[in-house]
Every structure is written in structure tokens, then in C-alpha cells.
Design an enzyme around this catalytic site. Structure first.
Site, short mmCIF file in Angstrom:
data_model
loop_
_atom_site.label_atom_id
_atom_site.label_comp_id
_atom_site.label_asym_id
_atom_site.label_seq_id
_atom_site.Cartn_x
_atom_site.Cartn_y
_atom_site.Cartn_z
N CYS A 74 0.81 -1.23 0.00
CA CYS A 74 0.00 0.00 0.00
C CYS A 74 0.84 1.27 0.00
O CYS A 74 0.34 2.33 -0.37
CB CYS A 74 -0.93 0.01 1.21
SG CYS A 74 -2.17 -1.29 1.17
N GLN A 83 -4.76 -8.60 6.01
CA GLN A 83 -5.04 -7.30 6.59
C GLN A 83 -6.23 -7.36 7.55
O GLN A 83 -6.25 -6.68 8.58
CB GLN A 83 -5.34 -6.29 5.48
CG GLN A 83 -4.18 -6.05 4.54
CD GLN A 83 -4.54 -5.05 3.46
OE1 GLN A 83 -4.90 -3.92 3.74
NE2 GLN A 83 -4.47 -5.49 2.21
N ARG A 123 -19.93 9.23 1.33
CA ARG A 123 -21.37 8.94 1.33
C ARG A 123 -22.12 9.95 2.20
O ARG A 123 -21.90 10.01 3.42
CB ARG A 123 -21.61 7.52 1.85
CG ARG A 123 -20.98 6.42 1.01
CD ARG A 123 -21.42 5.05 1.52
NE ARG A 123 -20.89 3.98 0.71
CZ ARG A 123 -19.80 3.27 1.04
NH1 ARG A 123 -19.16 3.54 2.16
NH2 ARG A 123 -19.37 2.29 0.24
N SER A 155 -11.09 0.51 4.23
CA SER A 155 -10.93 1.44 3.11
C SER A 155 -11.66 0.91 1.89
O SER A 155 -11.81 -0.30 1.70
CB SER A 155 -9.45 1.64 2.79
OG SER A 155 -8.81 0.41 2.55
N HIS A 175 -9.09 3.97 -1.48
CA HIS A 175 -7.68 3.58 -1.37
C HIS A 175 -7.26 2.84 -2.63
O HIS A 175 -7.19 1.60 -2.64
CB HIS A 175 -7.53 2.71 -0.12
CG HIS A 175 -6.16 2.18 0.14
ND1 HIS A 175 -5.01 2.72 -0.41
CD2 HIS A 175 -5.74 1.13 0.92
CE1 HIS A 175 -3.96 2.02 0.01
NE2 HIS A 175 -4.38 1.06 0.81
N CYS A 206 0.28 2.17 6.70
CA CYS A 206 0.63 0.78 6.92
C CYS A 206 0.75 0.08 5.57
O CYS A 206 0.13 0.48 4.58
CB CYS A 206 -0.41 0.09 7.79
SG CYS A 206 -2.10 0.16 7.15
N GLY A 257 1.66 -3.96 3.51
CA GLY A 257 1.76 -5.40 3.62
C GLY A 257 3.15 -5.83 4.07
O GLY A 257 4.14 -5.19 3.76
#
Length: 385
Positions: A89, A159, A214, A240, A341, A371, A373
Site C-alpha cells: 500500500c 489485513q 457517502r 478502506s 484507497h 501501513c 503489507g
């Protein structure tokens, strides 16, 4: 001592899964921000020495060194090379680090950093699943590794498991996470309505605004969602959003500023990266932030604005508990729970938003972290000029 400067930073709107960017080839998404980046900065494309882009799941339309493909799809000079980075990420944040390090080392003077991801076309984890099938593997990239099994056993690696562990270990209730998620949507919508994203966003066709936030969400609607794991606390609202998008930044040396008449907007103040428990996976921003601040000679109260990726709500809430940062300075215009994301692009998107908000609020120092992986995290501290 050499310095590295951010000259310009732009991004596409973030599209939701199946939304306004879902049918766009990733190379064309990246090409769009590259053209806008060079047009806005006034830099000569022929003077760019490298293009460093982040992208995960580099298969299908994202294969073949997408950084190079984006540059060529933009109609830019063929002599400029490109390289694609995968730090999960944090890929495009690492792309920014590599670009800045090239300038800081004196080996290059003008480098483009950025990232692109179309998750509608290439779902998360698609590359590892495709690679595993011919080998008869069933458990992603770790299956079959005797060294991994000897060190970490057969415990699940995902995750979602990491997010659940963080919520449990830091005693973060589902209700607190839902309040945080609602605030992310509210902040993102307020920022969009007030035009805070207008300067950083390059419309793509008819899409000019982020599709994720939203207006109709509520605590009641979130409370009605089922957890992603039986007995867990994490729901879709606390994760996300799957998204599509691209972002790019122009990094320059003092010599490049002078030679090309470019105006610097921020100075790269500190770069850091740290690892942590790969099973818990999402906690590395905590030690990485402490390490970066220590190396920079700063405290958390010296930081005017923070962008920490909202991969999952407990990631940010645990980080807030450990760092003591002021929540009113963190993700002030919402985060990935609302905005989305697009994995390989998010790092560059966060820095783009951070730079523009520092300028709007006249802040001095900004800190970005996320953060990644494998239990990793990048931290970038910039100083607005």
C-alpha cells in the site's frame, strides 16, 4: 548539503469500484496526471531523468512496467525511462522516497514520482492468486515457504486479521471505530463542498469529484452491518474502499529549480521506513513515526498536519493512542474510509492532499505515513516553503 523539493503535485478524482474510472486503462490514468503535472509545473518533459511509479498486482493492464507505459501513453519523450515499485500500500510513497533520494544523492536533478491503480480491473491480491494456481498453492504468497513456516507457523496472514488484532489489543470498540469512520465521511464531504480538493484534482472526463464519500451514511447504518469475520469488530464501513486513481509529484534539486525556473512548494525534510510484526501487519506506522520524528529532531506537536492512511479504522486510532497526536490535525479532509484507497496511488495521493492543505492553512510541517503489507510503514516529513 543537497536538498530535494516538491514542485508540483496532482491527482485524479478517486473513483469507486465500478465507477467513473473503472473502464479506463491504468496507463491512461497515469498518463493523465503526468501531462497535468508537467503542464502545471512548466517543466520541460525532456529534462525529466526518471519516472518512479507505485503499483500493486502488476498483471494484465498493469503489467510491463506501468510507470514506463504511463509516460509513453502520455506522449512524452521516449528517452525518459520509468520504473515500477511495489511496497504494497505504500508503493507510491516509496516512489516519492526513491525520487527524493535520487535528488538528495546528487545523481539526478528532476524526477517524477507517483502511482496508479485500477482495482476495478485488477482486484486486490489478483497477482498472487494467479501465480499460486499453477503451483497448486492455496494460501497466497507465503504458502510453501519452509522458512516462513518455521518462523511464523501457519497463522493466518491478512489485513483483516491484522485489523481485528489491533482493535482487540488496543481495546478499540466497534462504536469508537464507527464514530471515526463517520467523521471521515463528514470531513471529506465538507472538504469537497468547500472546494478544498479543487486545486489538487485533475478532472478525468466528466468525473471531477471523488466518488467514495457517502452523504447518506450514519451510525445507525454502520451498526447494522455484519462483521467481515465471525465474532469480529471490523465491517465494510471500517475498511478502506476499493478504488481507482492516479497521482504524481515532481521532485527537483536546487540546480533544477534554478536551471528550469521552477518554484519549490515544499522541502523534503525527512524520509524513514520501518518494519514490524508481519502478522499484525498494520502497526508499523507507530514505530516508523517515532523513528522519523527522532531523526528529524521534532516532536509530534511540531507537526501541523498528518495524513495517515485509513486502511482500517483501528490503524489510525491505535496510532493516535500511541503518538498522542491531536486528532484535529489528522486527516482533516477525511481519509480512505471515505475517499477510497487505490492501492498503488494512495501514497502519492496522500502527499498531494497534504501539500495543498499545508498551503491552504499556512502550516509548516506535514507528516505522512501508512501501513503496508508485510508489516511495514513509510514516513515522509515535509516543510512547506
Amino acid at each position: 548539503m543537497a536538498e530535494a523539493y516538491i514542485v508540483e503535485a496532482v491527482r485524479t478524482p478517486v473513483g469507486k469500484r465500478g465507477g467513473g474510472l473503472s473502464a479506463v486503462h491504468p496507463a491512461d490514468l497515469g498518463a493523465h496526471v503526468l501531462r497535468a503535472l508537467l503542464d502545471r509545473s512548466g517543466a520541460d518533459p525532456a529534462a525529466v531523468e526518471d519516472v518512479v511509479f507505485g503499483c500493486l498486482d502488476a498483471v494484465g493492464p498493469q503489467a510491463g512496467d506501468i510507470a514506463r507505459t504511463c509516460w509513453l501513453a502520455a506522449g512524452l519523450p521516449e528517452h525518459v525511462p520509468g520504473v515500477t515499485v511495489d511496497r504494497q500500500c505504500g508503493s507510491s510513497q516509496q516512489a516519492l522516497h526513491f525520487a527524493a533520494q535520487a535528488v538528495l544523492s546528487g545523481t539526478q536533478d528532476l524526477v517524477v514520482a507517483g502511482g496508479v491503480q485500477n482495482m476495478s480491473q485488477v482486484p486486490i491480491g489478483f497477482a498472487s492468486r494467479q501465480a499460486a494456481v499453477p503451483l497448486g498453492l492455496t494460501d497466497g504468497p507465503f504458502a510453501g515457504s519452509t522458512g516462513w513456516r518455521a518462523r511464523y507457523g501457519d497463522r493466518p496472514v491478512s489485513q483483516f486479521h491484522g485489523a481485528e488484532r489491533i482493535a482487540a489489543e488496543w481495546d478499540i470498540s466497534r462504536e469508537a471505530m464507527e464514530e471515526f469512520a463517520l467523521r471521515s465521511h463528514q470531513r471529506a464531504l465538507a472538504a469537497a463542498d468547500q472546494g478544498r480538493f479543487d486545486r489538487e484534482t485533475v478532472p478525468f472526463g466528466e468525473l471531477s469529484r471523488d466518488e467514495g464519500p457517502r452523504r447518506d451514511t450514519s451510525l445507525e447504518k454502520m451498526a447494522a452491518l455484519r462483521p467481515l469475520q465471525d465474532g469480529g469488530r471490523i465491517t465494510a464501513a471500517l475498511s478502506s474502499q476499493v478504488s481507482d486513481g492516479a497521482a504524481a509529484l515532481l521532485i527537483a534539486s536546487e540546480a533544477a529549480l534554478r536551471d528550469h525556473g521552477l518554484r519549490p512548494r515544499a522541502r523534503i525534510h525527512r524520509l524513514a521506513v520501518r518494519g514490524e510484526d508481519p502478522l499484525r501487519m498494520l502497526t508499523a506506522p507507530i514505530p516508523a513515526t517515532a523513528h522519523a520524528l527522532r531523526r528529524a529532531g521534532l516532536g509530534i506537536d511540531d507537526i501541523d498536519l498528518v495524513e495517515i492512511n485509513e486502511a482500517f479504522a483501528p490503524v489510525v486510532l491505535a496510532w493516535l493512542k500511541e503518538t498522542g497526536a491531536d486528532p484535529d490535525r489528522v486527516n482533516v479532509n477525511g481519509g480512505a474510509l471515505a475517499l477510497g484507497h487505490p492501492l498503488g496511488a494512495t501514497g502519492a495521493r496522500l502527499m498531494t492532499s497534504l501539500l495543498h492543505e499545508l498551503e491552504r492553512t499556512r502550516g509548516r510541517f506535514g507528516l505522512q505515513t501508512m501501513c503496508e503489507g508485510g508489516g511495514q510503514a513509510n514516513v515522509t516529513i515535509v516543510e512547506r516553503l
